[in-house]
Scaffold this active site. Structure first.
Site, mmCIF file in Angstrom:
data_model
loop_
_atom_site.group_PDB
_atom_site.id
_atom_site.type_symbol
_atom_site.label_atom_id
_atom_site.label_comp_id
_atom_site.label_asym_id
_atom_site.label_seq_id
_atom_site.Cartn_x
_atom_site.Cartn_y
_atom_site.Cartn_z
ATOM 1 N N GLY A 64 0.942 -1.226 -0.079
ATOM 2 C CA GLY A 64 -0.027 -0.086 -0.199
ATOM 3 C C GLY A 64 0.767 1.317 -0.027
ATOM 4 N N ARG A 99 0.833 -4.921 -5.438
ATOM 5 C CA ARG A 99 1.078 -6.033 -4.211
ATOM 6 C C ARG A 99 1.624 -7.410 -4.862
ATOM 7 N NH1 ARG A 99 -0.492 -4.413 0.754
ATOM 8 N NH2 ARG A 99 -2.285 -2.734 0.815
ATOM 9 N N ASP A 122 5.256 -5.305 6.079
ATOM 10 C CA ASP A 122 5.493 -6.767 6.116
ATOM 11 C C ASP A 122 5.712 -7.569 4.959
ATOM 12 O OD1 ASP A 122 5.885 -8.592 8.520
ATOM 13 O OD2 ASP A 122 4.084 -9.485 7.742
ATOM 14 N N ASP A 174 0.141 1.409 9.165
ATOM 15 C CA ASP A 174 -0.293 0.567 10.281
ATOM 16 C C ASP A 174 0.745 0.627 11.442
ATOM 17 O OD1 ASP A 174 -2.573 0.289 8.695
ATOM 18 O OD2 ASP A 174 -2.019 -1.689 8.074
ATOM 19 N N ARG A 213 -5.208 -3.474 10.005
ATOM 20 C CA ARG A 213 -5.474 -4.894 9.835
ATOM 21 C C ARG A 213 -5.515 -5.898 10.911
ATOM 22 N NH1 ARG A 213 -6.327 -7.976 4.911
ATOM 23 N NH2 ARG A 213 -5.903 -5.930 3.830
HETATM 24 O O1 F6P Z 1 -1.019 -0.423 4.115
HETATM 25 C C1 F6P Z 1 -1.679 -1.202 5.270
HETATM 26 C C2 F6P Z 1 -3.198 -1.124 4.792
HETATM 27 O O2 F6P Z 1 -3.415 0.247 4.877
HETATM 28 C C3 F6P Z 1 -4.115 -1.841 5.745
HETATM 29 O O3 F6P Z 1 -4.530 -1.135 6.751
HETATM 30 C C4 F6P Z 1 -5.334 -1.986 4.606
HETATM 31 O O4 F6P Z 1 -6.295 -3.068 5.167
HETATM 32 C C5 F6P Z 1 -4.737 -2.078 3.286
HETATM 33 O O5 F6P Z 1 -3.668 -1.270 3.534
HETATM 34 C C6 F6P Z 1 -5.637 -1.865 2.300
HETATM 35 O O6 F6P Z 1 -4.933 -1.910 1.136
HETATM 36 P P1 F6P Z 1 -5.389 -1.743 -0.463
HETATM 37 O O7 F6P Z 1 -5.222 -0.228 -0.733
HETATM 38 O O8 F6P Z 1 -4.792 -2.544 -1.256
HETATM 39 O O9 F6P Z 1 -7.000 -1.946 -0.392
#
Ligand code: F6P
Length: 344
Positions: free
Chosen positions: A10, A72, A103, A128, A172
């Site tokens: 993210g 990702r 992570d 996070d 999360r």
């Molecule tokens: O980067 C971590 C996070 O911010 C989490 O808290 C959240 O669940 C996730 O990214 C959301 O990711 P995406 O933008 O791929 O929906």
């Protein structure tokens, strides 16, 4: 030396500040050739890289997002992705890869180093704040500031209308954003993934507080919080990314509905979502990201591979990537206990 730099997972305020600082120092101090890798690990899978100069990273310090873009993509998803990743590193003669991520991204950097001898250096990114080995990750301070400001705004509406507002923040597996923004905004109930909650308890607390005369309430809930009797995540749909993560979101709606039905309070829900990840970093995050970027350049020069830049107290140090990625850093019971004196 030829160094590749990527941002994975993210996006997060401060990514550009790391890229800028690391690029500047690697070029001006060490005379390295620096190459941007597009879209995180995807750029290595598909061999999409481009040379970076000091001029190219000018003016990006305060910009949100990442000039390298992100994805990702997981290099370990299957044999062919791993093979292409290793081939790209070889074809480009990269002597080091600076991976800026959370992570998942740093987990891949750890495995590439340990299992395939790829000289990786990590920089801890995530709003996070759930990476081990570092006191704080960059991006967290910005996310907490945005969430706190948003909750303050929700409070004025809650007060005007004598309502309860349930505000969902990101987080999360770790409730750092909920804990910090909840404390900073004086929330009445704070719910974290680390401590499954009971709806009955939430309702009782709100009922008691209402009986005692409080007319509006703010409930802050992390997206990954779970209820004691249904120990599963509330998700947007069934899809998973290459690291096996579901898309979280919607627990605030469920809470608001149940509070209104059971306690009889007029209740609304607000999901902050990606607003917390967007836009310009706070001054604190700009400084932390910059220090991490400069450290990453030194770590490449000192061949501290398989290591991650980390904040310990007020010092930037390097720690083994494996220490940072083995287990998530979650909110302790002792910290959560503090909220007992601050909430209803
Ligand atoms: O980067 C971590 C996070 O911010 C989490 O808290 C959240 O669940 C996730 O990214 C959301 O990711 P995406 O933008 O791929 O929906």
């Amino acid at each position: 030396m030829k160094v590749g730099i990527l941002t994975g997972g993210g996006d997060c305020p401060g990514l550009n500040a790391v890229i800028r600082a690391a690029t500047r120092k690697m070029i001006s101090e060490y005379n390295y050739e620096v190459h941007g890798i597009r879209d995180g690990w995807r750029g290595l899978v598909d061999n999409e890289t481009f040379p970076l100069s000091i001029a190219e990273v000018e003016g990006i310090l305060k910009q949100g997002g990442t000039m390298l873009n992100t994805s990702r993509t997981n290099p370990f998803k299957d044999e062919s992705q791993l093979k292409s990743t290793l081939e790209t590193i070889k074809a480009n003669s990269f002597d080091a890869i600076v991976a800026i991520g959370g992570d998942d991204t740093l987990g891949a950097a750890t495995r590439l180093y340990e299992e395939h001898n790829v000289p990786t250096v990590g920089v801890p990114k995530t709003i996070d704040n759930d990476l081990n080995g570092t006191d704080y990750t960059f991006g967290f301070d910005t996310a907490v500031s945005i969430a706190t400001d948003a909750i303050d705004r929700c409070r004025t509406t809650a007060a005007s209308h004598h309502r309860t507002l349930v505000v969902e923040v990101m987080g999360r597996h770790a409730g750092w954003i909920a804990l910090h923004s909840g404390i900073a905004s004086g929330a009445d109930i704070i719910l974290l993934p680390e401590f499954p909650f009971s709806m009955k308890d939430v309702n009782e607390r709100l009922r008691k507080s209402t009986d005692a005369g409080q007319k509006n309430h703010i409930v802050v809930v992390a997206e990954g919080a779970t209820m004691e009797d249904r120990d599963d995540f509330i998700t947007k749909d069934e899809s998973v990314d290459e690291f096996g993560h579901v898309k979280l979101g919607g627990i605030a709606d469920i809470l608001a509905d149940q509070i209104e039905k059971s306690v009889g309070l007029e209740t609304r829900s607000v999901i902050l979502g990606h607003i917390q990840r967007g836009g310009t970093p706070t001054a604190r995050d700009r400084v932390l990201s910059t220090r991490f970027g400069l450290k990453a350049a030194d770590m490449v020069a000192n061949k501290n591979f398989g290591q991650m830049a980390a904040l310990r107290g007020d010092n930037i140090v390097n720690v083994p990537l494996a220490e940072a990625t083995g287990e998530l850093k979650v909110v302790t019971e002792a910290l959560y206990e503090l909220t007992k004196y601050l909430t209803v």
